[in-house]
Motif scaffolding. Sequence first.
Motif, PDB file in Angstrom:
ATOM      1  N   VAL A   1       0.852  -1.191   0.000  1.00 28.35           N
ATOM      2  CA  VAL A   1       0.000   0.000   0.000  1.00 28.35           C
ATOM      3  C   VAL A   1       0.889   1.243   0.000  1.00 28.35           C
ATOM      4  O   VAL A   1       1.781   1.390   0.842  1.00 28.35           O
ATOM      5  CB  VAL A   1      -0.932   0.036   1.225  1.00 28.35           C
ATOM      6  N   PHE A   2       0.650   2.105  -0.946  1.00 27.28           N
ATOM      7  CA  PHE A   2       1.253   3.440  -0.993  1.00 27.28           C
ATOM      8  C   PHE A   2       0.135   4.373  -0.551  1.00 27.28           C
ATOM      9  O   PHE A   2      -0.779   4.653  -1.325  1.00 27.28           O
ATOM     10  CB  PHE A   2       1.702   3.747  -2.423  1.00 27.28           C
ATOM     11  N   PRO A   3       0.130   4.826   0.694  1.00 27.33           N
ATOM     12  CA  PRO A   3      -1.071   5.471   1.233  1.00 27.33           C
ATOM     13  C   PRO A   3      -1.560   6.669   0.434  1.00 27.33           C
ATOM     14  O   PRO A   3      -2.766   6.890   0.329  1.00 27.33           O
ATOM     15  CB  PRO A   3      -0.666   5.868   2.663  1.00 27.33           C
ATOM     16  N   GLU A   4      -0.625   7.420  -0.171  1.00 25.91           N
ATOM     17  CA  GLU A   4      -1.047   8.588  -0.943  1.00 25.91           C
ATOM     18  C   GLU A   4      -1.735   8.196  -2.249  1.00 25.91           C
ATOM     19  O   GLU A   4      -2.408   9.033  -2.867  1.00 25.91           O
ATOM     20  CB  GLU A   4       0.153   9.481  -1.288  1.00 25.91           C
ATOM     21  N   LYS A   5      -1.574   6.945  -2.670  1.00 26.27           N
ATOM     22  CA  LYS A   5      -2.072   6.542  -3.985  1.00 26.27           C
ATOM     23  C   LYS A   5      -3.233   5.563  -3.924  1.00 26.27           C
ATOM     24  O   LYS A   5      -3.822   5.232  -4.958  1.00 26.27           O
ATOM     25  CB  LYS A   5      -0.921   5.920  -4.794  1.00 26.27           C
ATOM     26  N   ILE A   6      -3.583   5.081  -2.750  1.00 25.47           N
ATOM     27  CA  ILE A   6      -4.562   4.004  -2.660  1.00 25.47           C
ATOM     28  C   ILE A   6      -5.939   4.429  -3.163  1.00 25.47           C
ATOM     29  O   ILE A   6      -6.635   3.651  -3.824  1.00 25.47           O
ATOM     30  CB  ILE A   6      -4.633   3.446  -1.217  1.00 25.47           C
ATOM     31  N   GLU A   7      -6.346   5.651  -2.899  1.00 23.52           N
ATOM     32  CA  GLU A   7      -7.671   6.084  -3.358  1.00 23.52           C
ATOM     33  C   GLU A   7      -7.709   6.204  -4.877  1.00 23.52           C
ATOM     34  O   GLU A   7      -8.701   5.832  -5.513  1.00 23.52           O
ATOM     35  CB  GLU A   7      -8.056   7.399  -2.689  1.00 23.52           C
ATOM     36  N   ARG A   8      -6.628   6.718  -5.470  1.00 28.26           N
ATOM     37  CA  ARG A   8      -6.576   6.791  -6.933  1.00 28.26           C
ATOM     38  C   ARG A   8      -6.598   5.408  -7.554  1.00 28.26           C
ATOM     39  O   ARG A   8      -7.259   5.180  -8.569  1.00 28.26           O
ATOM     40  CB  ARG A   8      -5.307   7.534  -7.376  1.00 28.26           C
ATOM     41  N   MET A   9      -5.892   4.470  -6.942  1.00 30.54           N
ATOM     42  CA  MET A   9      -5.779   3.127  -7.498  1.00 30.54           C
ATOM     43  C   MET A   9      -7.041   2.300  -7.311  1.00 30.54           C
ATOM     44  O   MET A   9      -7.404   1.505  -8.176  1.00 30.54           O
ATOM     45  CB  MET A   9      -4.593   2.404  -6.848  1.00 30.54           C
ATOM     46  N   TYR A  10      -7.709   2.470  -6.152  1.00 31.29           N
ATOM     47  CA  TYR A  10      -8.776   1.538  -5.798  1.00 31.29           C
ATOM     48  C   TYR A  10     -10.089   2.213  -5.403  1.00 31.29           C
ATOM     49  O   TYR A  10     -11.010   1.525  -4.959  1.00 31.29           O
ATOM     50  CB  TYR A  10      -8.323   0.649  -4.636  1.00 31.29           C
ATOM     51  N   GLY A  11     -10.168   3.535  -5.535  1.00 31.56           N
ATOM     52  CA  GLY A  11     -11.388   4.222  -5.127  1.00 31.56           C
ATOM     53  C   GLY A  11     -12.657   3.612  -5.698  1.00 31.56           C
ATOM     54  O   GLY A  11     -13.589   3.269  -4.952  1.00 31.56           O
ATOM     55  N   PRO A  12     -12.759   3.417  -7.012  1.00 32.47           N
ATOM     56  CA  PRO A  12     -13.970   2.812  -7.584  1.00 32.47           C
ATOM     57  C   PRO A  12     -14.191   1.378  -7.093  1.00 32.47           C
ATOM     58  O   PRO A  12     -15.342   0.967  -6.894  1.00 32.47           O
ATOM     59  CB  PRO A  12     -13.694   2.849  -9.090  1.00 32.47           C
ATOM     60  N   SER A  13     -13.111   0.636  -6.883  1.00 26.42           N
ATOM     61  CA  SER A  13     -13.246  -0.747  -6.423  1.00 26.42           C
ATOM     62  C   SER A  13     -13.812  -0.820  -5.016  1.00 26.42           C
ATOM     63  O   SER A  13     -14.504  -1.784  -4.659  1.00 26.42           O
ATOM     64  CB  SER A  13     -11.888  -1.452  -6.464  1.00 26.42           C
ATOM     65  N   LEU A  14     -13.526   0.181  -4.208  1.00 25.49           N
ATOM     66  CA  LEU A  14     -13.956   0.185  -2.813  1.00 25.49           C
ATOM     67  C   LEU A  14     -15.315   0.854  -2.616  1.00 25.49           C
ATOM     68  O   LEU A  14     -15.800   0.941  -1.485  1.00 25.49           O
ATOM     69  CB  LEU A  14     -12.906   0.889  -1.944  1.00 25.49           C
TER      70      LEU A  14
END
Length: 339
Positions: free
Chosen positions: A195-208
């Motif tokens: 997990v790269f905390p600054e990038k997790i929402e960009r990477m997985y926002g729609p998935s979550l």
Amino acid sequence: MSTDLKLGLNLGYWQRDADDATELVQAAERLGYESVWTAEAYGSDAFTPLAWYGARTSRIKLGTSVVQISARTPAATAMTAMTLDHLTGGRLLLGIGASGPQVVEGWYGRPFPKPLARTREYVEIMRKVWRREEPVTSDGEHYPLPYPGGANLGKPLKLITHPLRGEIPLYLGAEGPKNVALAAEIADGWLPLFVFPEKIERMYGPSLAGAGPDFDIAAMVMTLITDDVRAALDGVKMMLTLYIGGMGAKSRNFHADIIGRMGYAEAAEEIQALYLAGRRDEAFNAIPDELADGISLVGPVGRIRERLELWRKSPVSNLLVMGPRDEASLRTIRDLVLG
């Protein structure tokens, strides 16, 4: 955003008799860690060490991170989970994962295709077993019950033992966006490896997007308290060299894929090519320090405290720290994370 982080200890694989972490687990329990986790690949299994530690503790939750679904039928995993949960007073957190084609087909001798459909079916059967509402049947493609064929004597059965809990918390180990979306849909939590905390929402926002308010994102994080940041980063890079370079086939390496989605696709391709060519020192040197630093918490206390703010601002709700091997380190990390 998770300003209040939960804290667990991830022990990884059990390797040998000398790798008995009982004292460390007991220390984590005394210090208020919520959970301890073990893993499996193609060595030790994940359940047996947890039974060992569970017999020597009384409160700390016991997580598998992860058990491989191809290693056992869904009924067998459900039975093992129910038994361990009962014996430890309802402390099990069951993390499962599909693994990859090299292990699934090379070690377990099972087909790898359709991992999402297999996982969904697996979870449905386990929950039927635990709920014990009726004899278990399934008309799924991958785990039909009763088995269609063979002696043609298969009979729907119901678990003999009454579970302590009809719902055991279930986590999915997932890396791809579709698998993460499946976790958000059918599981209680997600176990991301990197997990790269600054990038997790960009990477997985729609998935979550389909996750409920109590969905637990329990991230495995290499955590090392040291004044030697260079040495600590090199330790993280050694781990990444193996996972990016050698933990998967050249044409299908999920770990390399996730590094690519973080923005390091060219580096991941180079690392894998060098590793597979036997040039492992060069593969190690090709890993950007920024990547190693981004997915870990390493360095002096002040540096870790500062970097923790990035995790608190992310969707991560649970830090499963990897690396500490003594009570003093566990205490310092506890104080940093839980305040």
